[in-house]
Design an enzyme around this catalytic site. Structure first.
Site, PDB file in Angstrom:
ATOM      1  N   CYS A 161       6.504  -6.954   6.840  1.00  0.00           N
ATOM      2  CA  CYS A 161       7.652  -6.647   7.571  1.00  0.00           C
ATOM      3  C   CYS A 161       8.340  -7.702   8.496  1.00  0.00           C
ATOM      4  O   CYS A 161       7.150  -8.567   9.257  1.00  0.00           O
ATOM      5  CB  CYS A 161       7.261  -5.370   8.709  1.00  0.00           C
ATOM      6  N   CYS A 163       6.403  -5.298  15.693  1.00  0.00           N
ATOM      7  CA  CYS A 163       5.937  -4.262  16.761  1.00  0.00           C
ATOM      8  C   CYS A 163       4.426  -4.479  17.111  1.00  0.00           C
ATOM      9  O   CYS A 163       3.688  -4.694  16.134  1.00  0.00           O
ATOM     10  CB  CYS A 163       6.265  -2.929  16.103  1.00  0.00           C
ATOM     11  N   CYS A 190       3.599   8.625   1.386  1.00  0.00           N
ATOM     12  CA  CYS A 190       4.104   7.648   2.227  1.00  0.00           C
ATOM     13  C   CYS A 190       4.340   6.233   1.457  1.00  0.00           C
ATOM     14  O   CYS A 190       3.204   5.756   1.025  1.00  0.00           O
ATOM     15  CB  CYS A 190       3.222   7.659   3.305  1.00  0.00           C
ATOM     16  N   CYS A 200      -0.749   5.702   9.674  1.00  0.00           N
ATOM     17  CA  CYS A 200       0.639   4.904  10.209  1.00  0.00           C
ATOM     18  C   CYS A 200      -0.120   3.732  10.806  1.00  0.00           C
ATOM     19  O   CYS A 200      -0.924   3.423  11.637  1.00  0.00           O
ATOM     20  CB  CYS A 200       1.217   5.691  11.189  1.00  0.00           C
ATOM     21  N   CYS A 232       1.416  -2.591  15.654  1.00  0.00           N
ATOM     22  CA  CYS A 232       1.523  -2.303  14.014  1.00  0.00           C
ATOM     23  C   CYS A 232       0.978  -3.433  13.360  1.00  0.00           C
ATOM     24  O   CYS A 232       1.311  -4.557  13.581  1.00  0.00           O
ATOM     25  CB  CYS A 232       2.942  -1.884  13.705  1.00  0.00           C
ATOM     26  N   GLU A 248       0.761  -1.213  -0.091  1.00  0.00           N
ATOM     27  CA  GLU A 248       0.088   0.058  -0.057  1.00  0.00           C
ATOM     28  C   GLU A 248       0.773   1.286   0.039  1.00  0.00           C
ATOM     29  O   GLU A 248       2.000   1.182   0.591  1.00  0.00           O
ATOM     30  CB  GLU A 248      -0.916  -0.039   1.116  1.00  0.00           C
TER      31      GLU A 248
HETATM   32  N1  SAH Z   1       9.127   0.433   9.734  1.00  0.00           N
HETATM   33  C1  SAH Z   1       9.567   1.667  10.043  1.00  0.00           C
HETATM   34  C2  SAH Z   1       8.550   2.769   8.976  1.00  0.00           C
HETATM   35  C3  SAH Z   1       7.072   2.395   8.870  1.00  0.00           C
HETATM   36  S1  SAH Z   1       5.992   2.519  10.292  1.00  0.00           S
HETATM   37  C4  SAH Z   1       9.308   2.244  11.456  1.00  0.00           C
HETATM   38  O1  SAH Z   1       8.884   1.265  12.150  1.00  0.00           O
HETATM   39  O2  SAH Z   1       9.718   3.257  11.686  1.00  0.00           O
HETATM   40  C5  SAH Z   1       5.735   4.178  10.339  1.00  0.00           C
HETATM   41  C6  SAH Z   1       5.443   4.672  11.504  1.00  0.00           C
HETATM   42  O3  SAH Z   1       4.199   4.276  12.130  1.00  0.00           O
HETATM   43  C7  SAH Z   1       6.207   4.177  12.744  1.00  0.00           C
HETATM   44  O4  SAH Z   1       6.686   5.196  13.699  1.00  0.00           O
HETATM   45  C8  SAH Z   1       5.296   3.178  13.467  1.00  0.00           C
HETATM   46  O5  SAH Z   1       5.826   2.951  14.708  1.00  0.00           O
HETATM   47  C9  SAH Z   1       4.039   3.941  13.417  1.00  0.00           C
HETATM   48  N2  SAH Z   1       2.869   2.838  13.619  1.00  0.00           N
HETATM   49  C10 SAH Z   1       2.815   1.656  13.353  1.00  0.00           C
HETATM   50  N3  SAH Z   1       1.589   1.201  13.597  1.00  0.00           N
HETATM   51  C11 SAH Z   1       0.920   2.226  14.109  1.00  0.00           C
HETATM   52  C12 SAH Z   1      -0.295   2.307  14.572  1.00  0.00           C
HETATM   53  N4  SAH Z   1      -1.341   1.082  14.697  1.00  0.00           N
HETATM   54  N5  SAH Z   1      -0.736   3.553  15.057  1.00  0.00           N
HETATM   55  C13 SAH Z   1      -0.107   4.611  14.988  1.00  0.00           C
HETATM   56  N6  SAH Z   1       1.362   4.655  14.455  1.00  0.00           N
HETATM   57  C14 SAH Z   1       1.827   3.413  14.148  1.00  0.00           C
HETATM   58 FE1  SF4 Z   2       7.494  -3.122  10.929  1.00  0.00          FE
HETATM   59 FE2  SF4 Z   2       5.740  -1.859  11.830  1.00  0.00          FE
HETATM   60 FE3  SF4 Z   2       7.699  -2.136  13.447  1.00  0.00          FE
HETATM   61 FE4  SF4 Z   2       7.741  -0.378  11.429  1.00  0.00          FE
HETATM   62  S1  SF4 Z   2       6.287  -0.342  13.099  1.00  0.00           S
HETATM   63  S2  SF4 Z   2       9.253  -1.920  11.886  1.00  0.00           S
HETATM   64  S3  SF4 Z   2       6.484  -1.589   9.718  1.00  0.00           S
HETATM   65  S4  SF4 Z   2       6.419  -3.814  12.325  1.00  0.00           S
END
Ligand code: SAH
Ligand code: SF4
Length: 405
Positions: free
Chosen positions: A139, A143, A132, A378, A146, A119
């Protein structure tokens, strides 16, 4: 919670079914190799690459026959061997706030049995337009808050699949010289350029796809092509510490760190890569990031999770942790997704937290969620087929590290 308010219907499954590899999105080396492969003599390669570069990246053409300064014969040869196809759009959604999200299907590679999907999200504001983009399918990190981290299929995107997201977005919002903007051009930025900023904040951990992301950002920032300034490109990482100095030295883009917690025990749970590269090492790498100044700050992202990381003690510890680093703080209201065990902090909590940060001298730290009605915010990115399955999945127990995979 999530309202589907105003989404455009899915596009017809458009793309021509061609097996020809596309040249759209390739870097100079890739174009050179393609030209050499169809017999363009060595002495002409540089000039031919420059010609193609202008047509593909300045004019945005989608057919070789439009390349009027390339000989008819070479145009025909190129058209026989290659295409200028874009990534295939599976679905396009437009939010009431003008945010656009594309679900894109990638070509099948290697042993893949299903075409992977990614996406890409476009966020228009009055004075800028931010794209974005994704760097991986899914991934490998998990996390716990996420959505992308729960996706099974994972592979690195190729250079042309990363650049391809920019080309596709420019097509769809009419961001080429002389292009007609889409019928529903509401809420696009006022200036000539509709995509002024790029953030590597879509699916994937960009520093785990270093070489391709680097090459793609070189294409994006090339002054004779797409011309997005490196100061307007931001790579977001969960904290792959050994790659941070290298990225800074080799790419010269801005950096964002997904911090989300100020204590190792909590960050281990939220951002498990912290077990390998704990907060102290991460902050040290940030301090040494090349070219930092008050005009070039690192962004620290902090997702607001109710009752988890949103206390005022956390806010004060965050300020202490970032002392003496040229930093911006971005508080991201947690965006829920089906099956998550977290909730977004109450708005008053976020405001109280933000007030501590403000008092320490950081301006407007809360990021307004965009495109919530189309799950474009995000951490909500995930291919729709995966998402449908996730809807049926029960919530994960609180002690699990988060991967639904
Ligand atoms: N993998 C990279 C970039 C993609 S995520 C990273 O983790 O930095 C982009 C941002 O969105 C990151 O700061 C991530 O932690 C945040 N993010 C992920 N899931 C989210 C959610 N459900 N609500 C708000 N922010 C989120
Ligand atoms: Fe991967 Fe989501 Fe963690 Fe970013 S926030 S490193 S996309 S699992």
């Amino acid at each position: 919670m999530i309202l589907v308010l105003d989404t455009a219907p899915a596009l017809a499954p458009a793309q021509p079914n061609t097996a020809k590899p596309t040249l759209a999105g390739r870097d100079r080396d890739g174009l050179r190799a393609a030209l050499a492969a169809v017999g363009v003599p060595e002495r002409q390669l540089r000039m031919r690459v420059n010609q193609l570069w202008g047509w593909i990246y300045v004019r945005g053409v989608t057919a070789f026959e439009q390349m009027s300064d390339v000989s008819k014969e070479l145009r025909a040869t190129l058209a026989t061997a290659y295409s200028l196809d874009r990534l295939e759009i599976v679905e396009e959604q437009i939010s009431v706030d003008g945010t656009r999200k594309w679900l894109l299907r990638l070509p099948i590679r290697g042993h893949e049995v299903r075409a992977p999907e990614i996406e890409c999200v476009y966020i228009p504001e009055i004075d800028r337009g931010t794209l974005c983009i994704s760097s991986q399918v899914g991934c490998t990190l998990t996390c716990s808050f996420c959505h992308t981290g729960t996706q099974k299929l994972v592979r690195n995107l190729e250079i042309e699949e990363i650049v391809g997201q920019i080309l596709l977005a420019r097509d769809r919002i009419g961001d080429w010289p002389g292009a007609v903007p889409p019928g529903d051009a509401r809420l696009l930025p006022e200036g000539d350029r509709k995509i002024t900023n790029i953030v590597l904040m879509g699916m994937g951990e960009p520093l785990y796809n270093f070489a391709n992301v680097k090459a793609a950002m070189d294409v994006a920032s090339d002054g004779e092509g797409l011309s997005v300034s490196k100061r307007r490109i931001t790579l977001s990482t969960s904290g792959v510490v050994p790659e941070i100095p290298r990225w800074g030295a080799e790419s010269g883009t801005m950096l964002a760190i997904s911090l989300h917690a100020v204590r190792n025990d909590l960050r281990d749970e939220l951002v498990p890569i912290n077990k390998r590269y704990p907060i102290g090492e991460l902050i040290a790498a940030c301090r040494d990031y090349p070219g930092l100044s008050n005009a070039r700050r690192i962004t620290f992202e902090y997702v607001m999770l109710k009752g988890i990381n949103d206390s005022l003690d956390d806010a004060r510890a965050l300020v202490r942790l970032l002392k003496n680093i040229p930093a911006k703080i971005n508080l991201i209201p947690f965006n829920p997704w089906p099956g998550t065990r977290y909730e977004c902090s109450e708005w008053e909590e976020i405001e109280r937290f933000a007030a501590v940060i403000n008092k320490a001298g950081y301006a407007s730290p809360v990021r307004t969620p965009r495109g919530r009605d189309i799950l474009a915010a995000c951490g909500q990115l995930k291919s729709s087929s995966e998402r449908l399955r996730a809807v049926d999945r029960p919530s994960q127990p609180a002690n699990e590290s988060g991967s639904g995979a």
